[in-house]
Design a protein around this motif. Structure first.
Motif, PDB file in Angstrom:
ATOM      1  N   ARG A  59       0.808  -1.172  -0.043  1.00 19.50           N
ATOM      2  CA  ARG A  59       0.021  -0.087   0.009  1.00 19.50           C
ATOM      3  C   ARG A  59       0.959   1.333  -0.003  1.00 19.50           C
ATOM      4  O   ARG A  59       0.606   2.131  -0.616  1.00 19.50           O
ATOM      5  CB  ARG A  59      -0.859   0.159   1.082  1.00 19.50           C
ATOM      6  N   ASP A  60       2.048   1.313   0.609  1.00 14.82           N
ATOM      7  CA  ASP A  60       2.922   2.292   0.591  1.00 14.82           C
ATOM      8  C   ASP A  60       3.360   2.491  -0.556  1.00 14.82           C
ATOM      9  O   ASP A  60       3.604   3.659  -1.322  1.00 14.82           O
ATOM     10  CB  ASP A  60       4.188   2.186   1.408  1.00 14.82           C
ATOM     11  N   ILE A  61       3.894   1.425  -1.263  1.00 20.41           N
ATOM     12  CA  ILE A  61       4.460   1.531  -2.611  1.00 20.41           C
ATOM     13  C   ILE A  61       3.359   2.174  -3.624  1.00 20.41           C
ATOM     14  O   ILE A  61       3.816   3.106  -4.383  1.00 20.41           O
ATOM     15  CB  ILE A  61       4.704   0.052  -3.259  1.00 20.41           C
ATOM     16  N   ALA A  62       2.213   1.722  -3.639  1.00 19.81           N
ATOM     17  CA  ALA A  62       1.236   2.231  -4.457  1.00 19.81           C
ATOM     18  C   ALA A  62       0.987   3.778  -4.005  1.00 19.81           C
ATOM     19  O   ALA A  62       0.598   4.432  -5.196  1.00 19.81           O
ATOM     20  CB  ALA A  62      -0.191   1.460  -4.253  1.00 19.81           C
ATOM     21  N   ALA A  63       0.613   3.990  -2.990  1.00 17.52           N
ATOM     22  CA  ALA A  63       0.525   5.450  -2.556  1.00 17.52           C
ATOM     23  C   ALA A  63       1.694   6.292  -3.171  1.00 17.52           C
ATOM     24  O   ALA A  63       1.473   7.534  -3.664  1.00 17.52           O
ATOM     25  CB  ALA A  63       0.419   5.516  -1.256  1.00 17.52           C
ATOM     26  N   ALA A  64       2.896   5.757  -2.879  1.00 15.14           N
ATOM     27  CA  ALA A  64       3.978   6.509  -3.374  1.00 15.14           C
ATOM     28  C   ALA A  64       4.054   6.960  -5.003  1.00 15.14           C
ATOM     29  O   ALA A  64       4.225   7.831  -5.319  1.00 15.14           O
ATOM     30  CB  ALA A  64       5.495   6.107  -3.120  1.00 15.14           C
ATOM     31  N   LEU A  65       3.760   5.769  -5.625  1.00 16.48           N
ATOM     32  CA  LEU A  65       3.774   6.054  -6.980  1.00 16.48           C
ATOM     33  C   LEU A  65       2.644   6.856  -7.423  1.00 16.48           C
ATOM     34  O   LEU A  65       2.741   7.752  -8.436  1.00 16.48           O
ATOM     35  CB  LEU A  65       3.661   4.480  -7.629  1.00 16.48           C
ATOM     36  N   GLY A  66       1.510   6.989  -6.804  1.00 20.60           N
ATOM     37  CA  GLY A  66       0.350   7.864  -7.172  1.00 20.60           C
ATOM     38  C   GLY A  66       0.647   8.998  -6.690  1.00 20.60           C
ATOM     39  O   GLY A  66       0.137  10.104  -7.468  1.00 20.60           O
ATOM     40  N   ALA A  67       1.624   9.531  -6.005  1.00 16.82           N
ATOM     41  CA  ALA A  67       1.993  10.768  -5.429  1.00 16.82           C
ATOM     42  C   ALA A  67       3.056  11.417  -6.641  1.00 16.82           C
ATOM     43  O   ALA A  67       3.226  12.719  -6.376  1.00 16.82           O
ATOM     44  CB  ALA A  67       2.558  10.850  -4.224  1.00 16.82           C
ATOM     45  N   MET A  68       3.729  10.674  -7.318  1.00 22.27           N
ATOM     46  CA  MET A  68       4.504  10.985  -8.075  1.00 22.27           C
ATOM     47  C   MET A  68       4.182  11.261  -9.675  1.00 22.27           C
ATOM     48  O   MET A  68       3.311  10.598 -10.066  1.00 22.27           O
ATOM     49  CB  MET A  68       5.796  10.065  -8.232  1.00 22.27           C
ATOM     50  N   PRO A  69       4.769  12.410 -10.233  1.00 25.92           N
ATOM     51  CA  PRO A  69       4.173  12.534 -11.520  1.00 25.92           C
ATOM     52  C   PRO A  69       4.532  11.440 -12.606  1.00 25.92           C
ATOM     53  O   PRO A  69       5.753  10.721 -12.323  1.00 25.92           O
ATOM     54  CB  PRO A  69       4.805  14.026 -12.052  1.00 25.92           C
ATOM     55  N   ALA A  70       3.898  11.170 -13.556  1.00 27.51           N
ATOM     56  CA  ALA A  70       4.369  10.279 -14.810  1.00 27.51           C
ATOM     57  C   ALA A  70       5.437  10.954 -15.498  1.00 27.51           C
ATOM     58  O   ALA A  70       5.510  12.227 -15.721  1.00 27.51           O
ATOM     59  CB  ALA A  70       3.357   9.974 -15.678  1.00 27.51           C
ATOM     60  N   PRO A  71       6.353  10.368 -16.233  1.00 26.42           N
ATOM     61  CA  PRO A  71       6.465   8.639 -16.154  1.00 26.42           C
ATOM     62  C   PRO A  71       7.156   8.205 -14.811  1.00 26.42           C
ATOM     63  O   PRO A  71       7.902   9.003 -14.421  1.00 26.42           O
ATOM     64  CB  PRO A  71       7.164   8.457 -17.494  1.00 26.42           C
ATOM     65  N   ARG A  72       6.593   6.930 -14.386  1.00 23.35           N
ATOM     66  CA  ARG A  72       7.234   6.770 -13.161  1.00 23.35           C
ATOM     67  C   ARG A  72       7.909   5.147 -13.486  1.00 23.35           C
ATOM     68  O   ARG A  72       7.445   4.406 -14.373  1.00 23.35           O
ATOM     69  CB  ARG A  72       6.067   6.326 -12.375  1.00 23.35           C
ATOM     70  N   MET A  73       8.956   5.156 -12.600  1.00 25.55           N
ATOM     71  CA  MET A  73       9.558   3.774 -12.651  1.00 25.55           C
ATOM     72  C   MET A  73       9.812   3.426 -11.297  1.00 25.55           C
ATOM     73  O   MET A  73      10.059   4.004 -10.240  1.00 25.55           O
ATOM     74  CB  MET A  73      10.976   3.920 -13.181  1.00 25.55           C
ATOM     75  N   LEU A  74       9.436   2.028 -11.128  1.00 29.59           N
ATOM     76  CA  LEU A  74       9.763   1.220  -9.656  1.00 29.59           C
ATOM     77  C   LEU A  74      10.774   0.455  -9.592  1.00 29.59           C
ATOM     78  O   LEU A  74      11.240  -0.156 -10.474  1.00 29.59           O
ATOM     79  CB  LEU A  74       8.390   0.514  -9.482  1.00 29.59           C
ATOM     80  N   VAL A  75      11.727   0.931  -8.568  1.00 27.76           N
ATOM     81  CA  VAL A  75      13.033   0.165  -8.273  1.00 27.76           C
ATOM     82  C   VAL A  75      12.772  -0.872  -6.922  1.00 27.76           C
ATOM     83  O   VAL A  75      12.660  -0.126  -6.216  1.00 27.76           O
ATOM     84  CB  VAL A  75      14.155   1.268  -8.054  1.00 27.76           C
ATOM     85  N   THR A  76      12.792  -2.215  -7.372  1.00 29.14           N
ATOM     86  CA  THR A  76      12.285  -2.884  -6.330  1.00 29.14           C
ATOM     87  C   THR A  76      13.184  -4.263  -6.288  1.00 29.14           C
ATOM     88  O   THR A  76      14.355  -4.461  -6.812  1.00 29.14           O
ATOM     89  CB  THR A  76      10.910  -3.201  -6.335  1.00 29.14           C
TER      90      THR A  76
END
Length: 456
Positions: free
Chosen positions: A216-233
């Motif tokens: 849920r934290d990851i989803a919220a963080a991605l939603g708070a950032m402008p596109a384009p978005r990359m997830l590093v995991t």
């Protein structure tokens, strides 16, 4: 104006480096001014042990040490015993001592500490963006301990800077304007250090500085950032995110490292989120050196500027990979590879990963992949006891997290897939494996599990 190639920041003063949970966009000029203020508080001649947990605080601490000309000590293992050993080692070297940077009360070790406020004020007076000699050693990074005691490796500013440029080119980070990065890996780990701190310094990216560990934290963080978005995991967190079935905003890409990424997991993520999944190959001693898209190829391609040479081991063991690049001494890695060219290889596994029984060989990583592919298995690992070669009755050990499968079920499934010689004596079910925060399994934790369960 473009910054010199080895400046602290390769960004203009208005460039967005970080974003906080409060919505603040931290720009390069204000960040540099805050780092300069923190640098004035560092005592001269000491090494800096950066224990800041918040990414912005960590970045300020690292930049302050750079401005002050001091060495940063980076360890993902925050246990008091490990930190005490690290401090003792640093104090026995060429530094005059160690100072700890932290937003919280530091561990009860004998050294000075400085409180870091993870906050940047806009409108501060501009300070110079310094050029740092590329040959200067700026960080000492420690391995995770997954194959034994943590080992230190020193990093020059030139190697770190040129590797950021290589990653930027490899992942097309400058192609469509600034990219937002949400990272789930601590900045003290080499993978997190390169992707969630150095890229902010050197590439057109803005990095999230809030919580990003649980789905849920990851989803919220991605939603708070402008596109384009990359997830590093990591593979472990990617699996948890998929299993949580939480909606994510559109992703320009996913980058994974720290453990082998199963092809099925990569394909599942690409299908769920309609994006591409990339995997980084690296090691603390060399940093990130190659990448691939698992769903497209099993061949690793070198980062721009790096080259590979093959050092022949045994024919059955593959080659030892020797990596060369700007501002770094050539490094031989602990992995066995099929060398294809100076720019590519196929990974076979760690040389220490191969076990021998009854004249036959098997890879522990390969056996683990079979184990974790069994339906209902959420996590698992094969390990070998120390006396496997010497004791005639010694057998491999399998730990597994599988709430809905019995040990007998799992053993029966393994019997259909692997040579009987490599079947574990028994399958030990656990509620969870003792992974650290980046998903690795330190060797000492695995050995403790084996002792506790009567296997050693």
């Amino acid at each position: 104006m473009t910054a010199p190639p080895f400046a602290l920041l390769q960004r203009g003063p208005e460039a967005a480096l970080f974003q906080t949970p409060e919505g603040q966009v931290v720009r390069a000029g204000a960040f540099l001014a805050a780092a300069a203020r923190l640098a004035q508080r560092l005592p001269p001649g000491v090494a800096v042990l950066n224990l800041c947990e918040q990414r912005l605080g960590f970045a300020l601490g690292f930049a302050a040490a750079l401005l002050r000309g001091q060495l940063s000590l980076l360890s993902a293992d925050r246990s008091p015993a490990r930190l005490a050993a690290l401090v003792a080692q640093a104090q026995g070297g060429q530094t005059q001592g160690v100072v700890v940077l932290s937003e919280n009360a530091p561990p009860a070790l004998i050294h000075a500490s400085i409180h870091v406020e993870p906050r940047v004020c806009e409108g501060a007076r501009a300070v110079e963006n310094p050029v740092i000699p590329p040959e200067r050693v700026v960080a000492r990074v420690f391995t995770s301990g997954s194959t034994g005691a943590p080992v230190p490796h020193e990093k020059t500013w030139g190697a770190l800077t040129t590797r950021s440029a290589a990653a930027c080119a490899r992942f097309g980070l400058a192609a469509d304007g600034p990219v937002s990065i949400v990272g789930t890996v601590p900045a003290q780990h080499m993978y997190g250090f390169e992707t969630t701190l150095l890229l902010a310094f050197h590439a057109p990216v803005s990095v999230w500085c809030g919580p990003a560990f649980y789905p849920r934290d990851i989803a919220a963080a991605l939603g708070a950032m402008p596109a384009p978005r990359m997830l590093v995991t990591t593979p472990l967190q990617l699996r948890a995110l998929l299993d949580a079935a939480i909606a994510l905003p559109p992703l320009a890409g996913i980058i994974s490292a720290t453990a082998p990424l199963p092809l099925a997991l990569a394909e599942r993520a690409e299908a769920r989120w309609q994006t591409r999944v990339f995997e980084i190959f690296g090691a603390t001693e060399a940093g990130s050196i190659a990448s691939r898209a698992p769903s497209e190829s099993d061949i690793w391609q070198a980062y721009p500027g790096l080259s590979f040479a093959a050092e022949r081991a045994g024919a059955e063991d593959g080659c030892v990979l020797r990596v060369s690049g700007p501002f770094m001494a050539p490094v031989s890695l602990a992995d066995a590879v099929e060398w294809l060219s100076p720019e590519s290889f196929r990974l076979l596994g760690r040389r220490s990963d191969v076990v021998k029984l009854g004249g036959k060989r098997a890879s522990l990583a390969g056996l683990t992949r079979i184990l974790t592919a069994i339906e209902g298995v959420e996590d698992g690992i094969f390990i070998a006891p120390d006396d496997l070669d010497a004791a005639s009755n010694a057998r491999l050990i399998a730990f597994v997290v599988a709430p809905r499968r019995s040990a007998d079920d799992i053993l029966a499934a393994l019997r259909r897939e692997i040579d009987p010689l490599f079947l574990p004596r028994r399958v030990i079910r656990l509620q969870r494996l003792p992974r650290n925060e980046i998903g690795k399994l330190p060797q000492e934790n695995l050995m403790r599990l084996a002792v506790e369960n009567g296997e050693i």
